[in-house]
Write a protein that holds these residues in place. Structure first.
Motif, PDB file in Angstrom:
ATOM      1  N   ASN B  69     -53.031  18.565  43.164  1.00 46.68           N
ATOM      2  CA  ASN B  69     -54.223  17.870  42.664  1.00 46.68           C
ATOM      3  C   ASN B  69     -53.892  16.585  41.932  1.00 46.68           C
ATOM      4  OD1 ASN B  69     -55.829  19.871  43.650  1.00 46.68           O
ATOM      5  ND2 ASN B  69     -55.856  21.026  41.735  1.00 46.68           N
ATOM      6  N   ASN B  70     -52.677  16.079  42.095  1.00 46.08           N
ATOM      7  CA  ASN B  70     -52.286  14.839  41.423  1.00 46.08           C
ATOM      8  C   ASN B  70     -52.300  14.971  39.910  1.00 46.08           C
ATOM      9  OD1 ASN B  70     -51.786  12.835  43.457  1.00 46.08           O
ATOM     10  ND2 ASN B  70     -53.951  13.051  43.977  1.00 46.08           N
ATOM     11  N   ARG B  71     -52.073  16.178  39.408  1.00 45.86           N
ATOM     12  CA  ARG B  71     -52.167  16.359  37.964  1.00 45.86           C
ATOM     13  C   ARG B  71     -50.798  16.415  37.282  1.00 45.86           C
ATOM     14  NH1 ARG B  71     -57.180  17.297  35.728  1.00 45.86           N
ATOM     15  NH2 ARG B  71     -58.727  16.636  37.228  1.00 45.86           N
ATOM     16  N   LYS B  76     -43.400   7.747  30.927  1.00 46.81           N
ATOM     17  CA  LYS B  76     -42.443   6.715  31.329  1.00 46.81           C
ATOM     18  C   LYS B  76     -41.269   6.619  30.368  1.00 46.81           C
ATOM     19  CE  LYS B  76     -45.516   3.688  33.889  1.00 46.81           C
ATOM     20  NZ  LYS B  76     -46.374   2.537  33.750  1.00 46.81           N
ATOM     21  N   ASN B  87     -58.096  13.290  33.531  1.00 47.46           N
ATOM     22  CA  ASN B  87     -57.581  11.987  33.945  1.00 47.46           C
ATOM     23  C   ASN B  87     -58.691  10.960  34.112  1.00 47.46           C
ATOM     24  OD1 ASN B  87     -58.741  13.018  36.185  1.00 47.46           O
ATOM     25  ND2 ASN B  87     -56.921  12.968  37.475  1.00 47.46           N
ATOM     26  N   ARG B  88     -59.694  11.019  33.259  1.00 48.30           N
ATOM     27  CA  ARG B  88     -60.736  10.000  33.301  1.00 48.30           C
ATOM     28  C   ARG B  88     -60.638   9.115  32.075  1.00 48.30           C
ATOM     29  NH1 ARG B  88     -64.532  11.206  37.352  1.00 48.30           N
ATOM     30  NH2 ARG B  88     -63.858  13.127  38.307  1.00 48.30           N
ATOM     31  N   ARG B  90     -59.523   5.748  29.652  1.00 50.15           N
ATOM     32  CA  ARG B  90     -58.325   4.988  29.359  1.00 50.15           C
ATOM     33  C   ARG B  90     -57.190   5.890  28.873  1.00 50.15           C
ATOM     34  NH1 ARG B  90     -58.346  -0.825  26.466  1.00 50.15           N
ATOM     35  NH2 ARG B  90     -60.541  -0.451  26.130  1.00 50.15           N
ATOM     36  N   TRP B  92     -55.540   9.702  28.654  1.00 52.35           N
ATOM     37  CA  TRP B  92     -55.583  10.963  29.374  1.00 52.35           C
ATOM     38  C   TRP B  92     -55.093  12.086  28.476  1.00 52.35           C
ATOM     39  CZ3 TRP B  92     -53.275   9.527  34.867  1.00 52.35           C
ATOM     40  CH2 TRP B  92     -54.189   8.684  35.505  1.00 52.35           C
ATOM     41  N   ARG B 108     -53.063   6.005  29.851  1.00 49.44           N
ATOM     42  CA  ARG B 108     -52.684   6.179  31.258  1.00 49.44           C
ATOM     43  C   ARG B 108     -51.606   5.186  31.655  1.00 49.44           C
ATOM     44  NH1 ARG B 108     -58.503   4.266  33.610  1.00 49.44           N
ATOM     45  NH2 ARG B 108     -58.541   2.201  32.713  1.00 49.44           N
ATOM     46  N   ARG B 109     -51.492   4.141  30.858  1.00 47.94           N
ATOM     47  CA  ARG B 109     -50.502   3.121  31.140  1.00 47.94           C
ATOM     48  C   ARG B 109     -49.089   3.643  30.949  1.00 47.94           C
ATOM     49  NH1 ARG B 109     -51.854  -2.966  29.066  1.00 47.94           N
ATOM     50  NH2 ARG B 109     -50.070  -3.930  30.036  1.00 47.94           N
ATOM     51  N   LEU B 111     -48.089   6.679  31.657  1.00 45.21           N
ATOM     52  CA  LEU B 111     -47.795   7.821  32.522  1.00 45.21           C
ATOM     53  C   LEU B 111     -47.522   7.365  33.944  1.00 45.21           C
ATOM     54  CD1 LEU B 111     -50.564  10.212  31.208  1.00 45.21           C
ATOM     55  CD2 LEU B 111     -48.113  10.492  30.912  1.00 45.21           C
ATOM     56  N   ASP B 112     -46.647   8.093  34.595  1.00 39.82           N
ATOM     57  CA  ASP B 112     -46.265   7.773  35.957  1.00 39.82           C
ATOM     58  C   ASP B 112     -46.543   9.014  36.803  1.00 39.82           C
ATOM     59  OD1 ASP B 112     -45.315   6.368  37.977  1.00 39.82           O
ATOM     60  OD2 ASP B 112     -43.204   6.349  37.361  1.00 39.82           O
ATOM     61  N   ARG B 113     -47.458   8.899  37.757  1.00 37.05           N
ATOM     62  CA  ARG B 113     -47.856  10.060  38.535  1.00 37.05           C
ATOM     63  C   ARG B 113     -46.712  10.531  39.435  1.00 37.05           C
ATOM     64  NH1 ARG B 113     -50.096  10.723  43.232  1.00 37.05           N
ATOM     65  NH2 ARG B 113     -49.603   8.556  43.601  1.00 37.05           N
ATOM     66  N   ILE B 116     -47.480  12.303  45.692  1.00 36.53           N
ATOM     67  CA  ILE B 116     -47.710  13.277  46.764  1.00 36.53           C
ATOM     68  C   ILE B 116     -48.505  12.572  47.848  1.00 36.53           C
ATOM     69  CG2 ILE B 116     -49.816  14.149  45.663  1.00 36.53           C
ATOM     70  CD1 ILE B 116     -49.108  16.885  46.905  1.00 36.53           C
TER      71      ILE B 116
END
Lengths: 435, 532
Positions: B69-71, B76, B87-88, B90, B92, B108-109, B111-113, B116
C-alpha cells in the motif's frame, strides 16, 4: 530676464523629461491571464490563474524584471470558446498586455490563435495537447504526443509486456488525434488489428458499466492487456469507480491515463485505483528541493494544507520563468525581440532538470510514469533517461510526417515541408486540414 | 500555531527516539529484513520479500501489506524504516514497524518511500494470498485462493499442493485446483484443461486462449473444446449482465426524472434548474459527510432527509421568487429557470469550489455481489436501483393516498373549480413544487455515489430527465418509470455495437420519431385531465 526665462523653460523641460522617463521605468509589465473562472472548465483552469498570480507575486518580491513591476490582468472567458477569442482581443488591443498565459482545451486555443497572430501577441499554453500545430506567437509548454503518449506506450510495451490495447477516449480532437498517432505507432510495432480496441465516449459520460465490462472480456483473451486512456475531465471519476467495482485491479489490466493528475484524483476515493498509471512530465511527489519549495509556496499562497500541484502548473512555472529570462536577455518586452530571444533559453524545471525552448516553440521535458497511491499522489516508477524535445508535427501521421517547424531566421516557418523544401500553408490552415 | 505544532512534533520525535534506544539494544531481526527490502534494487526485491516471509515473523504480513500500500518509507537522515499511518497533507504520521509505537508526525519532505511497482505488487498479492490460505476463516481462504488464479508460479506449486491436501472446505479446494490447473495449462498439460472446462474466471479463459494458440495439436483441440463450453455459458451471463446494466441505468434516469415528472408533468412548470436541485442534494451528502468524518454510511443515511429538505427549501424559494410570477408563460419560465440554474452553478463554484468534492462510498456499498466468475452486480448500483423503486413507491403513495395528492390532482385538473371548493391553490403549488424539488434532492444523494459531485452535475442530467418525462407521457408517474427503465435498457443494448456516442444519438432520434407519432408520449393522460 530672458536668461532666467530660458533657464526656467529648460528646467521644466528637464523635469518633464525626467518625470516621463521615470514613468516609463515604473510602467508595469502587463501579464494577461486567460483562464476560465466559471463554466465547465473552471475546475481545471482556476488553479492555473492562481499559479500565474503567485509567480507574479514572487517575481515582484524579487524586484520585478528590468526594474519594472509585473501586473496581472485577469479576464474570465467562462469556458466559452468564442469568448476566448474576444477576451484575447481585449487583452491585446485594449489592455495592451505584453504576454498572455492561458487556455486549457485545444478548441479554445484554436479560437484564440488567429487573434494572437493578427495582433502579434505572445501566448504560453500549458497543457498537454495533440500537436500538429506551431505558431509564431504561441509557446507550447505542455507535452506534445511524443512527450507523453508515445513514451507511455513504450513503457507498457517494453517493461510490462502489454500486447493488447484498449484506446479509450472522450470524443473530441485531442483523444482522436492522439489515438490516431498511437494506432499507427502500435501497428508499426507489429500489433495486429484485432489486438486494438478503440472506444469513444461523450463528454461527462457517467455510465461506464458496459464499456468496463467490454474491457474486461477484451482482456481475458490471454495476452497482457492495458487501457490507454485519454478520457477527459469529469468522466474519469465514474470510470475509475466502475473499474474498482467490477474488480479490475491494476495488476490485471493497468490503465494509463494522460488526463488524470493530482487535481482530478483529489475528487475521488483512490483506494481501489492503487497501481493504475498516469504519464506526465511532472508529479507532485517528485522528490527535489525545487519541487518541495514550489509546493510549500503554493500551500502558503492558498492557505490550505491539502492543496495539490499538477503538471500544467509546472508548465506555467517553466513558461513564466522562460518569459522572464527572455525579457532579461532581450532587455525589452517588445514582442518580436522576446520571440527571438526566448529560443534556446533554459530554465530549471521542478523535476531536477532543465527545460529548453526549442526552435519549434515546444520545450524539452522528461517523461515520467507514475502509479496512483492511496493518498491521491503518484509514485514514479519509470522515467525517460533524458529530456525529450517536443515534436510539433508527429512522425506517425501521414500529413505531418515530413513537416518541421523552426522559428529561427532565415527559415522562420511553422510548416516547413522537408520533401518539397518549401514553407507550407499557414499553421492555422494546416491544423484545420489535419483534423 | 504551526510553530508550536512543529516544535511539538520534533519533541515527539525526540521522545520517540529516546524510547526506541532500549529496543535497539537487543537487535531486532526485523530491522535488517526491512532495511534489506528498502535497499534492494528492483531485481532483488523478490528475494527480500521472500526473506521476510521465510523469517516466519508474525509481523511479516503487516509489513508486506504496508509495503503493497505504499506505506513503508525511510527517514532520509537516519535510514530508519517507518510505517506511514497517515499520508495526507504536509506532515505525515509515522510509526515504528517493529514495535508499532507511534512516532508522531514528520514532514513528507524528510521521508523516502520504499519503491514498489505493479510487477512486484502482483507477486506480493500472490505471496500474501498464500499466507492467507492458512487463515482459520474459510471465506478468507476462498478469497485468497481466488486471488491465486493466474498468479501461481513454479515456486508456489509445491506449497499449494501441500495446502490442497490439508484443505477441508470444498469451495476452497476447487479454487486451488483451478489455480493450479491454470499454471499447468500454461505449462502445456492437457489433463489440466479438463479442470478449467467449466470455469468462467477470466484468468482461466486467458490460459485456455493461450493454449488454443499453442503448437501442440492435441492441446489446441482440448482447449478449443473447453472454450466452446465456456462460450455458451458466457453468452447467457452476458445477456443477464446487459439487462442489469440497462435496468441500473434506467433507474438512475427514473430517479433524476421523477422529480421533474411532478414539477413539469403534474404542474406544467418547465424547470430548467431541476438539474441544479439534484446537484444541491449531492452537495448536501458531501456536507453531511464533512460533519460526520469517519462515518460515511451514517452520513449517507442522514443525507437522505437532509438532501430532501435542502432541495425542497431551494425549490420553495425558486417557486415564490420567480415561478409564481410567470404562471402560464412557459417560455419566460424556461428562460428564467435557466438563469437560476446558471446562478446556482456559479454560486457553488464561488462559495464551495470549482473543484469536484470527494464523497466517500461506505464500505457496504462498494465492490460487487458476485453471482459467478463472469457475472457480478455492482453494489452501489444495486442500492441505487432499490432506492429508486422506494422513492417511486413513496411518491405514488403520496399522490394516490394522501390529502396533498388529492389536492394536487384537483388543482392541476381544474384550478378554478378546485379553488371554489375551498382548496388553497397557492399553497398546493408551493407544496407540489417543494415535493418535486425534494425528490430531485434525493436523486442527488443517490447520484453522489455514482458520479462526481461538482458544479456541473446537474447539467449532465437535465436533458435526460426531460427526455424521460416527455417520452413517458407528461403527468404520468408510471409513464416516467417505464420510460426511464426502457430508455436505459435500449441504451445499454445499443452501446456494445454502436458505441456510447452513437447509442445516445440513436436513442434521441428514436424519441423524436416517437413523439412525432404519439405527441403525448407512452402513456397519455386520458379523460378530463387531458383536456387542459
Amino acid at each position: 530676464m530672458s536668461i532666467k526665462k530660458h533657464v526656467k523653460v529648460g528646467l521644466s523641460a528637464l523635469a518633464l523629461s525626467v518625470s516621463m522617463h521615470s514613468a516609463a521605468a515604473e510602467d508595469p509589465i502587463k501579464i494577461g491571464i486567460l483562464h476560465s473562472l466559471s463554466g465547465t472548465m473552471a475546475i481545471s483552469e482556476t488553479v492555473l490563474k492562481d499559479t500565474v498570480e503567485m509567480l507574479i507575486e514572487q517575481q515582484n518580491e524579487k524586484g520585478g524584471v528590468l526594474g519594472r513591476e509585473l501586473e496581472a490582468v485577469v479576464v474570465d472567458p467562462a469556458s466559452d470558446w468564442p469568448l476566448f477569442a474576444e477576451k484575447a482581443r481585449e487583452l491585446l488591443a485594449q489592455e495592451e498586455v505584453d504576454v498572455i498565459f492561458g487556455n486549457w482545451t485545444s478548441v479554445s486555443r484554436k479560437s484564440v490563435l488567429p487573434v494572437v497572430e493578427e495582433l502579434n501577441g505572445l501566448l504560453f499554453y500549458p497543457v498537454q495537447y495533440e500537436g500538429e500545430e506551431s505558431s509564431e506567437n504561441v509557446f507550447y509548454t505542455g507535452a506534445a504526443p511524443n512527450q507523453q503518449a508515445i513514451p507511455a506506450v513504450n513503457y507498457l510495451m517494453n517493461e510490462i509486456g502489454v500486447e493488447r490495447w484498449v484506446l479509450a477516449g472522450t470524443d473530441y480532437v485531442y483523444p482522436r488525434t492522439t489515438n490516431k498517432i498511437l494506432e499507427t505507432y502500435l501497428k508499426d510495432h507489429g500489433v495486429a488489428d484485432e489486438d486494438i480496441m478503440v472506444n469513444y465516449t461523450p463528454f461527462g459520460h457517467s455510465d461506464w458499466q458496459n464499456i468496463v465490462s467490454d474491457i474486461k472480456s477484451f482482456g481475458s483473451a490471454g495476452k497482457k492487456t492495458a487501457v490507454v486512456s485519454t478520457i477527459n475531465g469529469d468522466a474519469n471519476v465514474p470510470f475509475y469507480r466502475e473499474l474498482g467495482n467490477q474488480g479490475i485491479s491494476a495488476s490485471d489490466i493497468p490503465v494509463v491515463a494522460f488526463s488524470v493528475g493530482e487535481q482530478e484524483l483529489s475528487g475521488i476515493d483512490t483506494g481501489p485505483l492503487v497501481g493504475h498509471l498516469a504519464a506526465w512530465n511532472y508529479f507532485m511527489s517528485v522528490d527535489t528541493d525545487a519541487n518541495w519549495d514550489f509546493i510549500d509556496a503554493w500551500i502558503d499562497y492558498k492557505g490550505d494544507d491539502t492543496v495539490v500541484t499538477n503538471d500544467p502548473m509546472e508548465a506555467h512555472y517553466i513558461g513564466f520563468n522562460m518569459y522572464i529570462e527572455a525579457v532579461k536577455k532581450a532587455g525589452t518586452t517588445d514582442v518580436d525581440e522576446v520571440k527571438d530571444a526566448i529560443i534556446g533559453v533554459s530554465v530549471p524545471n521542478l523535476t531536477g532538470g532543465y527545460a529548453t525552448m526549442m526552435p519549434n516553440h515546444h520545450i524539452t521535458k522528461p517523461v515520467l510514469i507514475g502509479e496512483i497511491q492511496d493518498n491521491g499522489q503518484f509514485s514514479v516508477v519509470w522515467e525517460t533517461p533524458s529530456t525529450v524535445a517536443g515534436d510539433a508535427w508527429s512522425d506517425f501521421l501521414p500529413g505531418s510526417r515530413d513537416m518541421i517547424a523552426d522559428w529561427r531566421k532565415p527559415m522562420f516557418c511553422g510548416t516547413f515541408n522537408t520533401v518539397t523544401g518549401s514553407c507550407g500553408a499557414s499553421s492555422g490552415e494546416m491544423a484545420a486540414e489535419s483534423e | 500555531m504551526s510553530i508550536i505544532r512543529r516544535s511539538l512534533t520534533s519533541l515527539l520525535i525526540a521522545l520517540a527516539c529516546l524510547m526506541s534506544v532500549p529496543a535497539m539494544a537487543q537487535e531486532d531481526p526485523g530491522r535488517e529484513l526491512l532495511v534489506n527490502l528498502a535497499e534492494a534494487p528492483s531485481s532483488r526485491v523478490e528475494e527480500a520479500i521472500n526473506a521476510i516471509v521465510d523469517s516466519g515473523d508474525e509481523r511479516a504480513r503487516g509489513w508486506l501489506e504496508a509495503y503493497g500500500n505504499n506505506r513503508l518509507s525511510r527517514v532520509k537522515d537516519t535510514g530508519q524504516v517507518v510505517l506511514v499511518l497517515n499520508n495526507r497533507g504536509r506532515d505525515w504520521e509515522i510509526a515504528d514497524p517493529l514495535t508499532g509505537e507511534n512516532l508522531g508526525e514528520m514532514s513528507r519532505r524528510k521521508l523516502d518511500r520504499v519503491a514498489i511497482n505493479n510487477a512486484i505488487r502482483g507477486k506480493l498479492e500472490g505471496i500474501m494470498a498464500m499466507l492467507d490460505l492458512n487463515a482459520a476463516d474459510p471465506d478468507v481462504r476462498e478469497a485468497s485462493a481466488a486471488d491465486m488464479m493466474g498468479k501461481v508460479d513454479a515456486a508456489l506449486v509445491a506449497p499449494l499442493q501441500a495446502r490442497l491436501e490439508k484443505e477441508e472446505s470444498a469451495a476452497v479446494r476447487d479454487r486451488i485446483e483451478a489455480a493450479l490447473a491454470i499454471y499447468r495449462v500454461e505449462q502445456g498439460d492437457i489433463e489440466a484443461v479438463e479442470v478449467l472446462a467449466g470455469s468462467l474466471h477470466p484468468r482461466a479463459r486467458a490460459a485456455l486462449n493461450n493454449a488454443a494458440a499453442s503448437d501442440s495439436p492435441q492441446l489446441v483441440e482440448a482447449a478449443n473444446k473447453a472454450l466452446a463450453s465456456i462460450e455458451q455459458k458466457l453468452k447467457l451471463n452476458k445477456a443477464a449482465e446487459t439487462l442489469y446494466f440497462g435496468l441500473s441505468m434506467g433507474s438512475v434516469l427514473v430517479l433524476a426524472a421523477i422529480g421533474l415528472a411532478i414539477t413539469f408533468g403534474v404542474m406544467g412548470v418547465i424547470n430548467m434548474a431541476h438539474g441544479e436541485l439534484i446537484m444541491l442534494g449531492a452537495y448536501t451528502t458531501w456536507g453531511v459527510q464533512q460533519l460526520l468524518p469517519g462515518q460515511p454510511g451514517l452520513a449517507l443515511l442522514l443525507s437522505i432527509p437532509a438532501g430532501f429538505l435542502v432541495a425542497a427549501i431551494a425549490g420553495i424559494i425558486i417557486e415564490r421568487s420567480v415561478i409564481q410570477h410567470l404562471k402560464g408563460r412557459p417560455l419566460e419560465t424556461l428562460l428564467a429557470t435557466f438563469g437560476i440554474s446558471l446562478i446556482l452553478q456559479q454560486l457553488v463554484r464561488t462559495v464551495i469550489s470549482p473543484q469536484n468534492r470527494t464523497v466517500v462510498t461506505p464500505e457496504w456499498m462498494s465492490g460487487s455481489l458476485v453471482i459467478n466468475d463472469a457475472l457480478s452486480l455492482t453494489l452501489n448500483r444495486l442500492y441505487v436501483m432499490a432506492f429508486a423503486l422506494i422513492v417511486f413507491a413513496a411518491l405514488m403513495m403520496i399522490m394516490r393516498k394522501t390529502r396533498l395528492g388529492l389536492d394536487v390532482r384537483a388543482v392541476t385538473q381544474n384550478r378554478a373549480m378546485a379553488r371554489s371548493m375551498g382548496i388553497k391553490a397557492t399553497k398546493v403549488d408551493i407544496l407540489t413544487f417543494a415535493l418535486g424539488s425534494g425528490v430531485a434532492g434525493l436523486a442527488g444523494v443517490a447520484l453522489s455515489q455514482l458520479t462526481n459531485v461538482g458544479p456541473n452535475l446537474g447539467q449532465n442530467y437535465i436533458i435526460d430527465s426531460f427526455m424521460v418525462v416527455v417520452f413517458g407521457g407528461v403527468g404520468n408517474l408510471w409513464g416516467t418509470l417505464i420510460a426511464g427503465l426502457s430508455l436505459g435498457t435500449i441504451n445499454q443494448l445499443l452501446e456494445p455495437w454502436a458505441g456510447a456516442v452513437l447509442a445516445k444519438i440513436i436513442v434521441l432520434v428514436f424519441i423524436i420519431l416517437f413523439i412525432q407519432k404519439r405527441p403525448k408520449g407512452l402513456f397519455p393522460q386520458k379523460g378530463r385531465a387531458a383536456e387542459n
